[in-house]
Design a protein around this motif. Sequence first.
Motif, mmCIF file in Angstrom:
data_model
loop_
_atom_site.group_PDB
_atom_site.id
_atom_site.type_symbol
_atom_site.label_atom_id
_atom_site.label_comp_id
_atom_site.label_asym_id
_atom_site.label_seq_id
_atom_site.Cartn_x
_atom_site.Cartn_y
_atom_site.Cartn_z
ATOM 1 N N ALA A 125 56.328 73.632 28.689
ATOM 2 C CA ALA A 125 55.697 72.416 28.169
ATOM 3 C C ALA A 125 56.740 71.408 27.705
ATOM 4 C CB ALA A 125 54.746 72.755 27.029
ATOM 5 N N GLY A 126 57.982 71.865 27.566
ATOM 6 C CA GLY A 126 59.045 70.916 27.219
ATOM 7 C C GLY A 126 59.507 70.958 25.776
ATOM 8 N N LYS A 127 59.340 72.112 25.126
ATOM 9 C CA LYS A 127 59.791 72.216 23.725
ATOM 10 C C LYS A 127 61.283 71.898 23.621
ATOM 11 C CE LYS A 127 58.111 76.441 23.190
ATOM 12 N NZ LYS A 127 59.253 77.281 23.273
ATOM 13 N N ASP A 128 62.057 72.593 24.421
ATOM 14 C CA ASP A 128 63.516 72.450 24.319
ATOM 15 C C ASP A 128 63.977 71.010 24.562
ATOM 16 O OD1 ASP A 128 63.461 75.111 23.872
ATOM 17 O OD2 ASP A 128 64.419 75.713 25.749
ATOM 18 N N GLY A 129 63.473 70.419 25.633
ATOM 19 C CA GLY A 129 63.874 69.054 25.978
ATOM 20 C C GLY A 129 63.455 68.060 24.905
ATOM 21 N N THR A 130 62.260 68.274 24.346
ATOM 22 C CA THR A 130 61.776 67.358 23.310
ATOM 23 C C THR A 130 62.662 67.448 22.076
ATOM 24 O OG1 THR A 130 59.527 67.626 24.130
ATOM 25 C CG2 THR A 130 59.770 66.741 21.910
ATOM 26 N N ILE A 131 62.961 68.676 21.675
ATOM 27 C CA ILE A 131 63.815 68.861 20.495
ATOM 28 C C ILE A 131 65.170 68.190 20.745
ATOM 29 C CG2 ILE A 131 65.057 70.593 19.123
ATOM 30 C CD1 ILE A 131 62.600 72.481 19.673
ATOM 31 N N LYS A 132 65.711 68.418 21.933
ATOM 32 C CA LYS A 132 67.023 67.857 22.276
ATOM 33 C C LYS A 132 67.014 66.324 22.217
ATOM 34 C CE LYS A 132 69.415 67.740 26.575
ATOM 35 N NZ LYS A 132 69.634 68.498 27.833
ATOM 36 N N HIS A 133 66.007 65.711 22.812
ATOM 37 C CA HIS A 133 65.984 64.251 22.860
ATOM 38 C C HIS A 133 65.678 63.615 21.513
ATOM 39 C CE1 HIS A 133 66.111 64.557 27.222
ATOM 40 N NE2 HIS A 133 66.433 63.280 27.201
ATOM 41 N N VAL A 134 64.678 64.170 20.850
ATOM 42 C CA VAL A 134 64.243 63.542 19.607
ATOM 43 C C VAL A 134 65.325 63.649 18.540
ATOM 44 C CG1 VAL A 134 62.555 63.690 17.738
ATOM 45 C CG2 VAL A 134 61.800 63.827 20.116
ATOM 46 N N MET A 135 66.033 64.771 18.512
ATOM 47 C CA MET A 135 67.023 64.973 17.463
ATOM 48 C C MET A 135 68.414 64.519 17.899
ATOM 49 S SD MET A 135 64.796 66.016 15.471
ATOM 50 C CE MET A 135 65.701 66.379 13.979
ATOM 51 N N SER A 136 68.507 63.839 19.037
ATOM 52 C CA SER A 136 69.833 63.540 19.605
ATOM 53 C C SER A 136 70.686 62.652 18.710
ATOM 54 C CB SER A 136 69.677 62.915 20.991
ATOM 55 O OG SER A 136 68.890 61.758 20.912
ATOM 56 N N GLY A 137 70.040 61.836 17.859
ATOM 57 C CA GLY A 137 70.853 60.910 17.062
ATOM 58 C C GLY A 137 71.190 61.417 15.671
ATOM 59 N N VAL A 138 70.630 62.554 15.290
ATOM 60 C CA VAL A 138 70.799 62.946 13.888
ATOM 61 C C VAL A 138 72.101 63.714 13.665
ATOM 62 C CG1 VAL A 138 68.289 63.035 13.568
ATOM 63 C CG2 VAL A 138 69.555 65.134 14.019
ATOM 64 N N ASN A 139 72.545 63.658 12.438
ATOM 65 C CA ASN A 139 73.769 64.352 12.047
ATOM 66 C C ASN A 139 73.532 65.868 12.117
ATOM 67 O OD1 ASN A 139 75.877 65.514 10.713
ATOM 68 N ND2 ASN A 139 75.748 64.178 8.909
ATOM 69 N N PRO A 140 74.296 66.568 12.971
ATOM 70 C CA PRO A 140 74.055 68.008 13.148
ATOM 71 C C PRO A 140 74.149 68.792 11.841
ATOM 72 C CG PRO A 140 75.685 67.208 14.722
ATOM 73 C CD PRO A 140 75.404 66.074 13.794
ATOM 74 N N GLN A 141 74.896 68.268 10.877
ATOM 75 C CA GLN A 141 75.050 69.009 9.618
ATOM 76 C C GLN A 141 73.757 69.034 8.801
ATOM 77 O OE1 GLN A 141 78.773 69.467 7.624
ATOM 78 N NE2 GLN A 141 79.342 67.426 8.321
ATOM 79 N N GLY A 142 72.839 68.148 9.134
ATOM 80 C CA GLY A 142 71.609 68.088 8.349
ATOM 81 C C GLY A 142 70.424 68.751 9.017
ATOM 82 N N VAL A 143 70.651 69.340 10.190
ATOM 83 C CA VAL A 143 69.539 69.926 10.949
ATOM 84 C C VAL A 143 69.816 71.377 11.297
ATOM 85 C CG1 VAL A 143 67.941 69.493 12.855
ATOM 86 C CG2 VAL A 143 69.560 67.741 12.194
ATOM 87 N N GLN A 144 68.775 72.183 11.323
ATOM 88 C CA GLN A 144 68.917 73.557 11.801
ATOM 89 C C GLN A 144 67.745 73.873 12.718
ATOM 90 O OE1 GLN A 144 68.735 74.315 7.644
ATOM 91 N NE2 GLN A 144 67.160 75.886 7.874
ATOM 92 N N VAL A 145 68.034 74.545 13.822
ATOM 93 C CA VAL A 145 66.975 74.931 14.757
ATOM 94 C C VAL A 145 66.887 76.457 14.770
ATOM 95 C CG1 VAL A 145 66.122 74.780 17.129
ATOM 96 C CG2 VAL A 145 67.526 72.932 16.199
ATOM 97 N N SER A 146 65.675 76.980 14.602
ATOM 98 C CA SER A 146 65.478 78.430 14.672
ATOM 99 C C SER A 146 64.490 78.727 15.790
ATOM 100 C CB SER A 146 64.895 78.955 13.361
ATOM 101 O OG SER A 146 65.575 78.400 12.264
ATOM 102 N N SER A 147 64.870 79.628 16.689
ATOM 103 C CA SER A 147 63.969 80.022 17.780
ATOM 104 C C SER A 147 63.428 81.413 17.487
ATOM 105 C CB SER A 147 64.735 80.057 19.102
ATOM 106 O OG SER A 147 65.233 78.776 19.390
ATOM 107 N N PHE A 148 62.129 81.554 17.586
ATOM 108 C CA PHE A 148 61.515 82.850 17.294
ATOM 109 C C PHE A 148 61.009 83.508 18.570
ATOM 110 C CE2 PHE A 148 61.382 80.451 13.370
ATOM 111 C CZ PHE A 148 61.973 81.371 12.505
ATOM 112 N N LYS A 149 61.638 84.621 18.883
ATOM 113 C CA LYS A 149 61.267 85.390 20.086
ATOM 114 C C LYS A 149 60.507 86.631 19.633
ATOM 115 C CE LYS A 149 64.593 82.959 22.341
ATOM 116 N NZ LYS A 149 64.550 82.231 23.537
ATOM 117 N N ALA A 150 60.310 87.571 20.548
ATOM 118 C CA ALA A 150 59.654 88.824 20.164
ATOM 119 C C ALA A 150 60.465 89.450 19.029
ATOM 120 C CB ALA A 150 59.601 89.751 21.359
ATOM 121 N N PRO A 151 59.798 89.938 17.985
ATOM 122 C CA PRO A 151 60.508 90.427 16.797
ATOM 123 C C PRO A 151 61.331 91.681 17.063
ATOM 124 C CG PRO A 151 58.123 90.714 16.586
ATOM 125 C CD PRO A 151 58.349 89.959 17.837
#
Length: 293
Positions: free
Chosen positions: A75-101
């Motif tokens: 559905a485009g989760k990865d691409g959306t996250i990449k584009h939308v957050m492209s301008g923000v300071n990486p030090q202020g953002v964290q991405v967590s991916s949840f797979k099978a536990p």
Amino acid sequence: MKIDKLLKRYRIEHGKHFRLKDHDPADTHGLGSETKPQAKELLANGVKELSRLQDILAAQDRWGLLLIFQAMDAAGKDGTIKHVMSGVNPQGVQVSSFKAPSAEELGHGYLWRCMECVPGRGRIGIFNRSYYEEVLVVRLHPLLLESQKLPRALVTKHIWQERFEDINNFEHYLARNGIAVVKFFLHLSKHEQKRRFLARLDTPAKNWKFSVFDVKERQFWNEYQEAYEDMIRHTAREHAPWYVVPADNKWFTRLVVSQAVVDALKGMNLTYPKVTGAEQAALTQARQQLENE
Ligand code: ATP
Ligand code: MG
């Protein structure tokens, strides 16, 4: 374009009467391909605005923002996250991916692994999938629930309703602590998913993205749609809204998500911390010291 109107169309704050079939995955809010350049400019502006607001969010250090992304595969989760957050300071953002536990994670309550990933004040946290999988994939596959080692007496027909309640309480707790929660369901059509899967198979550079499991899950398409609908009905709240974002057109998905994130930050009325009289005097003194060197 009226952004408020655009967002309102996709934002669900009260789920009682929500029906997924009222939402068209191919919807572009009447924006045709001729307005695509305009939409691109809007997206670029949204990204810029996001970067400006994030700077104040960090400086003020009071609010946090948790963005949750849920969707069917491709559905485009990865691409959306990449584009939308492209301008923000990486030090202020964290991405967590949840797979099978993992085995360790299965030894705890299902919120456990997510809790430590919730962003702190001044930060933006992104959940690429989340505890919502607990009422989606786990709901459709009884074996997954079994693997969670819950005491038998606690697994009743009310378990999904109970999970909705627990999730609502958790998000309410976060909101009351100044961690705003905004949830995105990227709403893809079955037809477009097939097209994207085939593209992954056809293009060598995209082969790695393809998983045979994804085609297996696709067979549960209708069950997933029902589970998503039920989830949104039970967990849409004013303080933790769902955005049902049309996902058949990537440019439109990104536009809606970026504007929704900007909207959430704007709602915080962020301001840079004010320097007090005493601090001001200290700054003046520091300046004099530097100038006198
Ligand atoms: P990609 O776009 O790369 O495919 P993805 O988010 O689909 O990204 P995968 O590694 O393919 O990542 O899949 C993660 C899988 O883990 C999903 O199928 C999801 O349903 C599953 N999953 C996530 N949380 C849970 C959970 N609590 N219990 C069981 N399965 C889970
Ligand atoms: Mg996947």
